[in-house]
Design an enzyme around this catalytic site. Structure first.
Site, PDB file in Angstrom:
ATOM      1  N   GLU A  35       0.891  -1.251   0.038  1.00 45.99           N
ATOM      2  CA  GLU A  35       0.033  -0.124  -0.192  1.00 45.99           C
ATOM      3  C   GLU A  35       0.789   1.274  -0.054  1.00 45.99           C
ATOM      4  O   GLU A  35       0.449   2.439  -0.251  1.00 45.99           O
ATOM      5  CB  GLU A  35      -0.895  -0.148   1.261  1.00 45.99           C
ATOM      6  N   ASP A  44      -7.230   8.672  -4.019  1.00 44.66           N
ATOM      7  CA  ASP A  44      -6.740   7.582  -4.690  1.00 44.66           C
ATOM      8  C   ASP A  44      -6.728   7.686  -6.240  1.00 44.66           C
ATOM      9  O   ASP A  44      -7.543   8.416  -6.749  1.00 44.66           O
ATOM     10  CB  ASP A  44      -7.010   6.201  -4.240  1.00 44.66           C
TER      11      ASP A  44
END
Length: 165
Positions: A35, A44
């Site tokens: 991540e 994102d």
């Protein structure tokens, strides 16, 4: 999988599936896993507000700089939630490494996607290898295939298969 990550995952096995998933997500040094980490909220690739190691949700405070400890706490809470969400749907015994890889996967794609997946169906049919191979199909976000997701899924698949070969 980088050797340092392989070693860290192997060391986490005694801690159970959540520990394995946490190491996959954060990496051996805490900021070099699947991540990555951002202590400041950002949108994102599909426009979802995200912070720390991929935490999403209405509790994100825009403009706040999160600490390492806060990020660790959010990840632990999120992985416990993932476990509660998917464990009831896994009807067969699977190794902790497989479960840890699935927690990492579901942390990324969401429990709803997992519950309706061919991957889960294959697990419950006892086809662990076939289920782990399904991870390779989950490499798209926003309608586009992403190299980072391809890499992530290969690493999750490798851990998913530990003990199967």
């Amino acid at each position: 999988m980088p050797p340092s990550l392989r070693k860290a995952v192997a060391a986490a096995i005694g801690g159970g599936a959540i520990a394995i998933a946490s190491v996959l997500i954060t990496g051996p040094s805490g900021n070099d896993g699947l991540e990555g980490v951002s202590y400041i909220p950002y949108k994102d690739i599909v426009g979802v507000w995200t912070v720390c190691h991929g935490h999403t949700g209405k509790d994100i405070m825009l403009g706040k700089t999160y600490t390492k400890a806060e990020c660790k706490a959010l990840l632990n809470k999120d992985l416990a939630t993932v476990a509660r969400q998917i464990n009831p749907y896994i009807k067969v015994d699977i190794p902790e490494t497989t479960r840890g890889a699935l927690y990492s996967f579901v942390y990324n794609v969401g429990a709803g996607n997992f519950r309706t997946s061919t991957l889960l169906r294959k697990i419950n049919q006892g086809d662990i290898k076939g289920a782990c191979d399904q991870l390779r199909r989950w490499t798209y976000a926003g309608g586009k295939q992403w190299k980072g997701l391809m890499t992530r899924r290969e690493i999750e698949r490798e851990v998913c298969l530990w003990g199967q070969q």
